[in-house]
Enzyme design. Structure first.
Site, PDB file in Angstrom:
ATOM      1  CE  LYS A   1       1.100   6.660 -21.286  1.00  0.00           C
ATOM      2  NZ  LYS A   1       0.742   5.234 -21.109  1.00  0.00           N
TER       3      LYS A   1
ATOM      4  CD  GLU B   1      -8.854  15.874 -14.291  1.00  0.00           C
ATOM      5  OE1 GLU B   1      -9.694  15.163 -13.716  1.00  0.00           O
ATOM      6  OE2 GLU B   1      -8.304  15.549 -15.374  1.00  0.00           O
TER       7      GLU B   1
ATOM      8  CD  GLU C   1      -6.055   4.400 -11.691  1.00  0.00           C
ATOM      9  OE1 GLU C   1      -6.680   5.458 -11.453  1.00  0.00           O
ATOM     10  OE2 GLU C   1      -4.931   4.379 -12.239  1.00  0.00           O
TER      11      GLU C   1
ATOM     12  CG  HIS D   1      -1.567  10.093  19.761  1.00  0.00           C
ATOM     13  ND1 HIS D   1      -1.676  10.266  21.127  1.00  0.00           N
ATOM     14  CD2 HIS D   1      -0.323   9.617  19.546  1.00  0.00           C
ATOM     15  CE1 HIS D   1      -0.536   9.929  21.705  1.00  0.00           C
ATOM     16  NE2 HIS D   1       0.303   9.530  20.764  1.00  0.00           N
TER      17      HIS D   1
END
Length: 540
Positions: free
Chosen positions: A205, A211, A352, A383
């Site tokens: 945005k 990152e 969040e 499993h």
């Protein structure tokens, strides 16, 4: 009045004291028409809540609490654009992104539907060009690889949905997603790609997310090195952002920038321009079908009385387990491999949103809020961790999600899959007592290990087939469940201040990792970790 001092809460506490030791076996035996009273349907979706530790009185008492908390008004406030995200002074209008009725929705006195439709139209036009091969890379070759670079909602939504709807995808395009700042993620993604045939979607945005922009700059350098011309950027990068200045500075043509709005939270943004990689993958028609599914659930949530409102009922049952049984987690178990990323998607959407411990009045809550969300697809989980759900010491409410028809019918695979789904909900509910175990001739000393207490609650959600529209209904169901619970807990579900602290600290530590200075002013553990890292790096 505080939530847990209200007469509605106290009535639930009294009811809980009477019901907490009642077994599901008894609830089924004592109420022959129980199933009929606890099945809810909308077109394409069938929800069975009968294997929960509830009675009709439980539901009524929970809905009394919902009304005390003002849930009905809160729903109306969201849909009419009130600023319910008060800490950021914004409305919350992801529902407008999939408003297929196209009825006006106003923000600051202005109908936002024309802007939404314009972005969707631009996305559809671009998706068609990429999918048809009309959009060419710098050297004139069509695009074969789409790499979305984002993080959080800018990654989890489209990456989950591209997997979920892979059956409907253009198999001439390879979709990849890069989110982790760990260089391994982007290096391994780029290692087998041809730069001439690769298109990057940078989803941020602000176009400043650490990152995302670190990975974007690495992708930019990689492309320029391969193409040997800065001008190639314009043919191989597009942006999903609101920061035109930074997009242009990066080298992306502003005509190839797809905007969205501050009233769209990242974890609710799949149906905005953040969904561009999904639209490219499955085509605009399927994407619009997805929106139709979302809209159908939105309408159900807004218009249906609480007694028949599926997201409200699931949300309130979650309150029942979280706040009265003190369950700490909730497991999501989709019996469809295409939905293998759905639990991860819901982890962000739920945790969040409702991972908060401060009420709207600014004071600490004195009750539990959001649960831990986790899960894996069936039958893999059977499993692995189902042992804990069946015989562990914790109560773990579970949602089982299945489809009547498989998209990939092969022999009796699907029948075996669904047989396992139904069997697991039955086993969790009713267990296996000592008498039944002994009847099988089990040795005495082994009997305690072979008994299953049962009384483990489950909700079963069945859909006819995994279509784009049904996926939209399913995601919106959980969105509105999360909203419902946030209203009951009296917290702000649409901010995420808890994400910021670690980021700020990382920005302080980053220069210290490459500095010669030893003047560290953190706690002793962090100081030692920084010193250890620098020392070991020097030895390389």
């Amino acid at each position: 009045m505080e939530l847990n001092r209200s007469k509605e809460w106290l009535a639930l506490e009294e009811h809980f004291s009477k019901l907490k030791d009642v077994h599901l076996k008894n609830l089924f035996e004592n109420t022959p028409d129980r199933v009929k009273n606890f099945i809810f349907e909308i077109p394409g979706m069938y929800v069975d809540i009968s294997k929960n530790r509830i009675t009709e009185e439980t539901i009524q008492l929970l809905l009394n609490l919902a009304r005390f908390a003002g849930l009905e008004k809160a729903i109306d406030d969201m849909f009419t654009g009130q600023k319910i995200n008060e800490t950021e002074d914004r409305p919350v209008l992801h529902i407008a992104l999939r408003n297929r009725s196209n009825k006006p929705i106003y923000v600051a006195g202005r109908d936002i539907m024309p802007d939404i439709n314009a972005v969707l139209s631009k996305m559809a036009d671009f998706s068609e060009k990429v999918g048809s091969g009309e959009w060419k890379g710098f050297s004139g070759k069509p695009i074969k690889n789409i790499i979305n670079i984002g993080i959080g909602g800018s990654d989890l939504g489209p990456s989950f949905a591209c997997e979920a709807l892979k059956y409907y995808s253009n198999r001439n395009l390879k979709m990849s997603f890069v989110s982790n700042i760990d260089p391994t993620h982007i290096v391994e993604t780029l290692i087998d790609k041809s730069a001439e045939e690769t298109l990057f979607i940078i989803a941020s945005k602000t176009f400043t997310t650490q990152e995302t922009m670190t990975n974007a700059m690495t992708a930019r350098k990689w492309l320029i090195k391969k193409m040997k011309d800065d001008k190639a950027i314009a043919s191989h990068f597009v942006a999903v952002s609101t920061n035109k200045k930074e997009v242009v500075k990066f080298g992306i043509d502003p005509a190839n920038m797809f905007g969205f709005w501050d009233w769209v939270g990242g974890r609710y943004s799949l149906t905005s321009a953040i969904g561009l990689p999904l639209m490219i993958s499955i085509g605009s028609r399927n994407f619009f079908d997805l929106l139709e599914g979302y809209h159908a659930m939105d309408c159900h949530f807004r218009k249906t009385p609480l007694e028949k409102n599926i997201p409200v009922l699931l949300g309130m049952i979650g309150i029942w387990y979280n706040n009265f049984f003190k369950a700490e987690s909730h497991v999501i178990l989709p019996y469809d491999q295409y939905l293998h990323r759905f639990p991860a998607y819901l982890q962000q959407a739920d945790m969040e949103s409702n991972g908060k411990s401060v009420a709207k009045n600014g004071k600490k809550t004195n009750y539990q809020t959001g649960p831990i969300i986790w899960g894996e697809p069936g039958t893999n989980g059977q499993h692995a961790f189902y042992q804990l759900i069946h015989q562990g010491t914790r109560l773990i409410p579970a949602d089982f999600i299945g489809f009547v028809r498989s998209l990939n019918p092969q022999g009796d695979h699907h029948l075996k899959l669904i047989a396992n789904l139904f069997a697991q909900t039955r086993a969790l509910a009713f267990g296996k007592n000592e008498k039944a175990v002994r009847a099988e001739g089990i040795q005495d000393w082994l009997v305690p290990f072979m008994c299953f207490e049962g009384n483990r609650p489950t909700t079963t959600i069945m859909l006819d087939k995994l279509t784009p529209a049904n996926l939209g209904k399913l995601v919106a169901l959980y969105e509105h469940k999360i909203f419902t619970q946030g209203i009951i807990w009296n917290i702000f579900s649409f901010d995420q201040w808890g994400v910021q602290l670690g980021k700020a600290m990382a920005n302080n530590i980053l220069p210290e990792l490459s500095s010669n200075s030893n003047n560290l002013e953190h706690d002793s553990s962090t100081n030692n970790l920084i010193e250890y890292f620098k020392k070991m790096q020097e030895q390389q």
